[in-house]
Design a protein around this motif. Structure first.
Motif, PDB file in Angstrom:
ATOM      1  N   LEU A 134       4.303  11.694 -11.822  1.00 28.82           N
ATOM      2  CA  LEU A 134       4.395  10.283 -11.478  1.00 28.82           C
ATOM      3  C   LEU A 134       4.058  10.065 -10.000  1.00 28.82           C
ATOM      4  O   LEU A 134       3.361   9.107  -9.641  1.00 28.82           O
ATOM      5  N   ALA A 135       4.536  10.963  -9.139  1.00 31.53           N
ATOM      6  CA  ALA A 135       4.262  10.842  -7.712  1.00 31.53           C
ATOM      7  C   ALA A 135       2.766  10.955  -7.432  1.00 31.53           C
ATOM      8  O   ALA A 135       2.220  10.221  -6.601  1.00 31.53           O
ATOM      9  N   LYS A 136       2.090  11.843  -8.125  1.00 30.44           N
ATOM     10  CA  LYS A 136       0.641  11.999  -7.937  1.00 30.44           C
ATOM     11  C   LYS A 136      -0.105  10.758  -8.436  1.00 30.44           C
ATOM     12  O   LYS A 136      -1.149  10.400  -7.894  1.00 30.44           O
ATOM     13  N   ALA A 137       0.444  10.105  -9.441  1.00 30.63           N
ATOM     14  CA  ALA A 137      -0.192   8.889  -9.960  1.00 30.63           C
ATOM     15  C   ALA A 137      -0.105   7.756  -8.935  1.00 30.63           C
ATOM     16  O   ALA A 137      -0.968   6.874  -8.898  1.00 30.63           O
ATOM     17  N   PHE A 138       0.930   7.789  -8.084  1.00 26.49           N
ATOM     18  CA  PHE A 138       1.103   6.765  -7.058  1.00 26.49           C
ATOM     19  C   PHE A 138       0.387   7.115  -5.757  1.00 26.49           C
ATOM     20  O   PHE A 138       0.116   6.231  -4.943  1.00 26.49           O
TER      21      PHE A 138
ATOM     22  N   ARG B 178      10.692   4.421  -3.264  1.00 25.94           N
ATOM     23  CA  ARG B 178      10.329   3.397  -2.293  1.00 25.94           C
ATOM     24  C   ARG B 178       9.147   2.567  -2.781  1.00 25.94           C
ATOM     25  O   ARG B 178       9.072   1.359  -2.531  1.00 25.94           O
ATOM     26  N   ALA B 179       8.226   3.224  -3.472  1.00 21.77           N
ATOM     27  CA  ALA B 179       7.072   2.497  -4.000  1.00 21.77           C
ATOM     28  C   ALA B 179       7.486   1.543  -5.115  1.00 21.77           C
ATOM     29  O   ALA B 179       7.072   0.383  -5.151  1.00 21.77           O
ATOM     30  N   ILE B 180       8.322   2.019  -6.028  1.00 21.45           N
ATOM     31  CA  ILE B 180       8.755   1.195  -7.157  1.00 21.45           C
ATOM     32  C   ILE B 180       9.575  -0.005  -6.682  1.00 21.45           C
ATOM     33  O   ILE B 180       9.399  -1.124  -7.165  1.00 21.45           O
TER      34      ILE B 180
ATOM     35  N   ARG C  52      -0.025  -0.243  -4.944  1.00 20.40           N
ATOM     36  CA  ARG C  52       1.102  -0.163  -5.878  1.00 20.40           C
ATOM     37  C   ARG C  52       0.793  -0.778  -7.233  1.00 20.40           C
ATOM     38  O   ARG C  52       1.046  -0.167  -8.275  1.00 20.40           O
ATOM     39  N   ALA C  53       0.249  -1.975  -7.243  1.00 16.81           N
ATOM     40  CA  ALA C  53      -0.044  -2.642  -8.512  1.00 16.81           C
ATOM     41  C   ALA C  53      -1.087  -1.857  -9.308  1.00 16.81           C
ATOM     42  O   ALA C  53      -0.950  -1.695 -10.529  1.00 16.81           O
ATOM     43  N   ALA C  54      -2.103  -1.355  -8.619  1.00 17.82           N
ATOM     44  CA  ALA C  54      -3.150  -0.595  -9.308  1.00 17.82           C
ATOM     45  C   ALA C  54      -2.586   0.700  -9.874  1.00 17.82           C
ATOM     46  O   ALA C  54      -2.955   1.123 -10.986  1.00 17.82           O
TER      47      ALA C  54
ATOM     48  N   PRO D  10       0.840  -1.188   0.000  1.00 17.85           N
ATOM     49  CA  PRO D  10       0.000   0.000   0.000  1.00 17.85           C
ATOM     50  C   PRO D  10       0.876   1.239   0.000  1.00 17.85           C
ATOM     51  O   PRO D  10       1.947   1.251   0.609  1.00 17.85           O
ATOM     52  N   LEU D  11       0.447   2.287  -0.668  1.00 14.19           N
ATOM     53  CA  LEU D  11       1.292   3.448  -0.833  1.00 14.19           C
ATOM     54  C   LEU D  11       0.881   4.641   0.007  1.00 14.19           C
ATOM     55  O   LEU D  11       1.517   5.679  -0.048  1.00 14.19           O
ATOM     56  N   ALA D  12      -0.168   4.546   0.788  1.00 15.53           N
ATOM     57  CA  ALA D  12      -0.628   5.699   1.552  1.00 15.53           C
ATOM     58  C   ALA D  12       0.468   6.240   2.455  1.00 15.53           C
ATOM     59  O   ALA D  12       0.614   7.447   2.623  1.00 15.53           O
ATOM     60  N   SER D  13       1.278   5.353   3.036  1.00 16.37           N
ATOM     61  CA  SER D  13       2.326   5.788   3.950  1.00 16.37           C
ATOM     62  C   SER D  13       3.605   6.190   3.228  1.00 16.37           C
ATOM     63  O   SER D  13       4.522   6.717   3.841  1.00 16.37           O
TER      64      SER D  13
END
Length: 239
Positions: A77-81, A43-45, A86-88, A17-20
């Motif tokens: 790109l950051a706003k897209a995440f 970190r997300a990638i 993450r997968a979505a 999850p990317l919220a954090s």
């Protein structure tokens, strides 16, 4: 092609999850520090929340030097995440955003930007990081980093867990030892073979799945002896 690249990004690490990971996208005042956007996207990638700010700052600087419009593309790109699974998030990236995400993943995994070349005039590679190269850290519990031994003096003499070395001569660890010129190939342990093929998460899990005890696989015993049935089959084929 684009879909394959997105699948590759998803496979770089487990879905998280990317919220954090994306608290905001304000640029850091200190030029020696990475932007919040770059650190959170990295970190997300990579699926790794412990990537250091020092390495992130260097990689962001190198990528920014290669592309004058990198900062603007990065914010998009950051706003897209932001706040998405993450997968979505990766599935929803545009082709250009996917290309950008892969360009960020490359130095984190390989430790350099650009492309090394034997022809020095065309070599644009720049060193980014060694200790945090994700291609190395992902397997660091099994494969030690180059130049970093996994133990004290002579650590390499110890037989790896799960490996049968009963037939190894005692003098094999001396520098004067000369191995035989040829060896008889043995049938692989089915559990190790299943693990090597990615059919199980560990050798023990493979043994359990195959209904074998912890002492060895069904294809060969703990002593490394070949499977008699397979030898019989080989002899019949030879005839």
């Amino acid at each position: 092609m684009s879909l394959d690249r997105r699948r590759f990004l998803i496979a770089l690490a487990g879905t998280v999850p990317l919220a954090s990971l994306t608290p905001g996208f304000a640029r850091a005042a200190d030029s020696a520090a990475p932007s919040d956007a770059f650190l959170s996207v990295s970190r997300a990638i990579c699926g790794n929340d412990s990537l250091s700010k020092e390495s992130a700052a260097r990689i962001e600087k190198l990528l920014s030097e290669d592309d004058a419009g990198f900062a603007g593309k990065l914010d998009g790109l950051a706003k897209a995440f932001d706040g998405k699974d993450r997968a979505a998030a990766i599935e929803s990236l545009s082709d250009d955003q996917t290309t950008l995400a892969l360009s960020i993943a490359k130095p984190w995994y390989l430790g350099f930007t650009g492309s090394p070349s034997a022809r020095i005039l065309k070599d644009d590679a720049e060193f980014a990081t060694f200790l945090e190269a994700q291609a190395l850290t992902k397997v660091s519990d099994i494969v030690p980093l180059q130049t970093y031994p996994s133990g004290g003096a002579g650590w390499w003499e110890a037989v790896p867990e799960g490996v049968d070395a009963s037939d190894l001569p005692e003098e094999a660890t001396s520098w004067e030892y000369q191995p035989k010129s040829s060896y008889e190939l043995q049938d692989p342990d089915p559990a190790w073979l299943a693990y090597a093929k990615g059919e199980a998460d560990s050798v023990d899990a493979a043994r359990k799945a195959q209904g074998a005890d912890s002492g060895g696989g069904t294809g060969q015993g703990a002593s490394g002896s070949p499977n008699p049935a397979s030898n019989s089959d080989s002899q019949q084929e030879a005839q």
